[in-house]
Motif scaffolding. Structure first.
Motif, short mmCIF file in Angstrom:
data_model
loop_
_atom_site.label_atom_id
_atom_site.label_comp_id
_atom_site.label_asym_id
_atom_site.label_seq_id
_atom_site.Cartn_x
_atom_site.Cartn_y
_atom_site.Cartn_z
N ILE A 1 0.93 -1.18 0.25
CA ILE A 1 -0.04 0.16 -0.16
C ILE A 1 0.82 1.32 -0.07
O ILE A 1 1.68 1.28 0.97
CB ILE A 1 -0.96 0.01 1.03
CG1 ILE A 1 -1.97 -1.20 1.20
CG2 ILE A 1 -1.59 1.22 1.25
CD1 ILE A 1 -2.54 -1.35 2.57
N ILE A 2 0.69 1.95 -0.97
CA ILE A 2 1.68 3.15 -1.19
C ILE A 2 0.86 4.50 -1.00
O ILE A 2 -0.39 4.76 -1.39
CB ILE A 2 2.12 3.30 -2.53
CG1 ILE A 2 2.86 1.98 -2.77
CG2 ILE A 2 3.14 4.55 -2.99
CD1 ILE A 2 4.18 1.64 -2.13
N LYS A 3 1.50 5.48 -0.18
CA LYS A 3 1.09 6.69 0.02
C LYS A 3 1.96 7.85 -0.84
O LYS A 3 3.37 7.43 -0.92
CB LYS A 3 1.33 7.31 1.33
CG LYS A 3 0.18 6.69 2.32
CD LYS A 3 0.04 7.49 3.72
CE LYS A 3 -1.10 6.69 4.39
NZ LYS A 3 -1.29 7.68 5.66
N CYS A 4 1.27 8.52 -1.60
CA CYS A 4 2.06 9.58 -2.51
C CYS A 4 2.04 10.94 -1.77
O CYS A 4 0.85 11.23 -1.47
CB CYS A 4 1.31 9.33 -3.91
SG CYS A 4 1.25 7.78 -4.56
N TYR A 5 3.15 11.63 -2.09
CA TYR A 5 3.24 12.95 -1.32
C TYR A 5 3.77 13.91 -2.69
O TYR A 5 4.68 13.29 -3.14
CB TYR A 5 4.04 12.75 -0.28
CG TYR A 5 3.45 12.00 0.95
CD1 TYR A 5 2.78 12.58 1.82
CD2 TYR A 5 4.03 10.84 1.07
CE1 TYR A 5 2.25 11.67 2.91
CE2 TYR A 5 3.63 10.08 2.08
CZ TYR A 5 2.82 10.54 3.05
OH TYR A 5 2.36 9.68 3.97
N TYR A 6 3.38 14.95 -2.61
CA TYR A 6 4.15 16.03 -3.46
C TYR A 6 4.22 17.32 -2.88
O TYR A 6 3.51 17.92 -1.89
CB TYR A 6 3.41 16.23 -4.85
CG TYR A 6 2.58 17.11 -4.79
CD1 TYR A 6 2.75 18.35 -5.05
CD2 TYR A 6 1.03 16.95 -4.52
CE1 TYR A 6 1.58 19.40 -5.09
CE2 TYR A 6 0.01 17.74 -4.49
CZ TYR A 6 0.16 19.24 -4.94
OH TYR A 6 -0.62 20.08 -5.10
N ALA A 7 5.16 18.24 -3.14
CA ALA A 7 5.54 19.55 -2.56
C ALA A 7 6.00 20.31 -3.69
O ALA A 7 6.66 19.81 -4.57
CB ALA A 7 6.66 19.15 -1.43
N ALA B 1 2.94 2.75 2.97
CA ALA B 1 1.97 3.19 3.91
C ALA B 1 2.04 2.74 5.39
O ALA B 1 1.92 3.16 6.46
CB ALA B 1 0.58 3.09 3.44
N GLU B 2 2.45 1.41 5.23
CA GLU B 2 2.66 0.87 6.65
C GLU B 2 3.88 1.06 7.41
O GLU B 2 3.99 1.25 8.56
CB GLU B 2 2.32 -0.76 6.44
CG GLU B 2 1.03 -1.19 6.06
CD GLU B 2 1.01 -2.36 5.40
OE1 GLU B 2 2.06 -2.96 5.36
OE2 GLU B 2 -0.26 -2.94 5.55
N THR B 3 4.88 1.02 6.64
CA THR B 3 6.35 1.29 7.21
C THR B 3 6.80 2.53 7.21
O THR B 3 7.81 3.15 7.82
CB THR B 3 7.39 0.40 6.66
OG1 THR B 3 7.39 0.69 5.15
CG2 THR B 3 6.89 -1.21 6.49
N GLY B 4 6.35 3.53 6.25
CA GLY B 4 6.85 4.70 5.97
C GLY B 4 7.94 4.72 5.14
O GLY B 4 8.88 5.73 4.90
N GLU B 5 8.62 3.43 4.63
CA GLU B 5 9.77 3.41 3.82
C GLU B 5 9.68 4.03 2.54
O GLU B 5 8.88 3.84 1.84
CB GLU B 5 10.10 1.94 3.73
CG GLU B 5 11.46 1.49 2.87
CD GLU B 5 11.54 0.01 2.90
OE1 GLU B 5 12.74 -0.24 2.71
OE2 GLU B 5 10.70 -0.56 2.47
N VAL B 6 10.67 5.03 2.14
CA VAL B 6 10.62 5.54 0.83
C VAL B 6 10.87 4.71 -0.25
O VAL B 6 11.83 3.96 -0.33
CB VAL B 6 11.60 6.94 0.86
CG1 VAL B 6 11.57 7.46 -0.60
CG2 VAL B 6 11.17 7.74 1.84
N LYS B 7 10.18 4.64 -1.32
CA LYS B 7 10.15 3.80 -2.59
C LYS B 7 10.69 4.52 -3.60
O LYS B 7 11.75 4.17 -4.49
CB LYS B 7 8.91 3.04 -2.92
CG LYS B 7 8.29 2.35 -1.87
CD LYS B 7 9.04 1.08 -1.55
CE LYS B 7 8.40 -0.01 -0.68
NZ LYS B 7 8.98 -1.26 -0.47
#
Length: 75
Positions: free
Chosen positions: A40-46, A60-66
């Motif tokens: 499960i992936i969370k996507c962020y942008y700035a 999403a579960e571990t916070g590890e950057v992919k």
């Protein structure tokens, strides 16, 4: 996940007006870890400047950057 899909996923998180401009002049991708089936992936942008964006894809579960992607538009 194939590398081209990382780019598509990162592009989809950007604001619609940026994506529709079709004016990407440069992008840099740093692949950190493979996204595996079932992740499960969370996507962020700035927005860094008026023309640059950074997209980060994280587990999403571990916070590890992919993946980290920096794209420049309109230059």
């Amino acid at each position: 996940m194939n590398n081209i899909y990382y780019l598509e996923l990162a592009d989809m998180i950007l604001p619609e007006e940026v994506r529709k401009s079709n004016n990407c002049s440069n992008f840099e991708i740093m692949y950190k870890k493979e996204i595996k089936y079932g992740d499960i992936i969370k996507c962020y942008y700035a927005e860094l400047e008026n023309t640059s964006y950074v997209v980060t894809l994280k587990n999403a579960e571990t916070g590890e950057v992919k993946l980290c992607l920096r794209s420049t538009y309109g230059e």
